[in-house]
Enzyme design. Structure first.
Site, PDB file in Angstrom:
ATOM      1  N   ILE A 164       0.814  -1.226   0.000  1.00 56.51           N
ATOM      2  CA  ILE A 164       0.000   0.000   0.000  1.00 56.51           C
ATOM      3  C   ILE A 164       0.841   1.267   0.000  1.00 56.51           C
ATOM      4  O   ILE A 164       0.306   2.372  -0.102  1.00 56.51           O
ATOM      5  CB  ILE A 164      -0.977   0.026   1.194  1.00 56.51           C
ATOM      6  CG1 ILE A 164      -0.211  -0.108   2.526  1.00 56.51           C
ATOM      7  CG2 ILE A 164      -2.046  -1.033   1.053  1.00 56.51           C
ATOM      8  CD1 ILE A 164      -1.102   0.083   3.756  1.00 56.51           C
ATOM      9  N   GLY A 165       2.151   1.125   0.113  1.00 53.68           N
ATOM     10  CA  GLY A 165       2.983   2.324   0.105  1.00 53.68           C
ATOM     11  C   GLY A 165       4.451   2.007   0.214  1.00 53.68           C
ATOM     12  O   GLY A 165       4.851   0.875   0.513  1.00 53.68           O
TER      13      GLY A 165
ATOM     14  N   ASP B 123      12.081  13.272  10.795  1.00 54.56           N
ATOM     15  CA  ASP B 123      11.627  13.113   9.408  1.00 54.56           C
ATOM     16  C   ASP B 123      10.126  13.414   9.309  1.00 54.56           C
ATOM     17  O   ASP B 123       9.372  12.677   8.689  1.00 54.56           O
ATOM     18  CB  ASP B 123      11.929  11.691   8.923  1.00 54.56           C
ATOM     19  CG  ASP B 123      11.831  11.562   7.404  1.00 54.56           C
ATOM     20  OD1 ASP B 123      12.000  12.579   6.708  1.00 54.56           O
ATOM     21  OD2 ASP B 123      11.579  10.456   6.917  1.00 54.56           O
TER      22      ASP B 123
END
Length: 280
Positions: free
Chosen positions: A7-8, A125
């Site tokens: 999914i990513g 991040d």
């Protein structure tokens, strides 16, 4: 990892949708190039012990770890509404009230991480891709601490930036590889808030690394147009992305100010509605 659906993909590995104990969860893998380093593996396992204890409505819930010899895989709650990055790409800029409400969600999650005892967690991040939306419409911060594991003081040459545009949100002191503290997250937060009001990066045509270079060495910051940004938001953003890390506010200070801004915006909407009724 059977019946896993990709999914990513992030800076540190792939994300899969899997069934775990009958529930859909996100399984995040750490790239083999990172995970194969013994220092990283040790750091990862230490970090997991901390993540298990974290509980806050504005951070993504850590659920457990899958122990496989060849790679590192950890499980988190699955948020089907996707990331803030996805939202901005589909919808464009947010209305001021929504943008401030979202900013409060992010700030509250980050404040929790920064105030943890005995050791705070610095995200390092924080980007729109690392902010997810739950079914109630609230935002949750995810992937905190991963860059700390991946970096390991760059002892094996891995840079925390990856291929997902993290350079755009990087504080100058991080890009210059100087010592840094919690205020690097405040800098990144300011750029995310800017994008929520604008609908995306103001400099999307420029390469992300070039933007980071200008930010670090030319003191470049995005433009704050008065017709888009309320004056109080402009003032807050300038403080949050200040070149001097010590001049940036804490997330607790940011929350206090955003709550007042949010209340003011709500009052204006109510007054505007009442005035419209009177005109009718």
């Amino acid at each position: 990892m059977k019946e896993a659906t990709l999914i990513g993909e992030g800076a540190y590995g792939e994300v899969y949708l899997v069934k775990w104990r009958g529930t859909e969860v996100a399984a995040k893998t750490i790239r083999a190039s990172i995970a194969s380093n013994p220092m990283v593996k040790n750091a990862f396992m230490k970090e997991l012990a901390l993540w298990k204890k974290l509980r806050h409505p504005n951070i993504v819930q850590f659920l457990g770890v899958l122990k496989q010899s060849d790679r590192l895989i950890f499980l988190t709650e699955y948020l089907r509404n996707g990331s803030l990055y996805d939202q901005l790409r589909k919808k464009g800029k947010l209305d001021p009230l929504t943008a401030v409400a979202y900013a409060l969600d992010i700030a509250r999650g980050m404040n929790y991480l920064h105030q943890l005892k005995p050791h705070s967690i610095i995200h390092r991040d924080l980007t729109p891709r690392n902010v997810l939306q739950d079914e109630a419409g609230h935002l949750k911060v995810t992937d905190f601490g991963l860059s700390k594991i991946a970096q390991q003081k760059d002892s094996y040459g891995y840079k925390m930036t990856g291929g997902t545009g993290s350079y755009r949100y990087m504080a100058p002191e991080v890009y210059r590889r100087e010592s840094y503290g919690k205020s690097v997250d405040v800098f990144s937060f300011a750029l995310i808030v800017h994008e929520m009001f604008l609908g995306g990066p103001s400099n999307r045509e420029e390469a992300a690394e070039k933007v980071a270079d200008k930010t670090a060495y030319e003191d470049y910051r995005p433009h704050l147009a008065s017709y888009i940004f309320p004056e109080q938001i402009k003032t807050l953003l300038r403080e949050c992305w200040h070149k001097n890390p010590d001049r940036r506010p804490s997330f607790q200070e940011i929350i206090d100010r955003l709550e007042k801004i949010h209340a003011t915006l709500q009052e204006k909407i109510v007054l505007g509605t009442c005035c419209s009724c009177m005109i009718l």
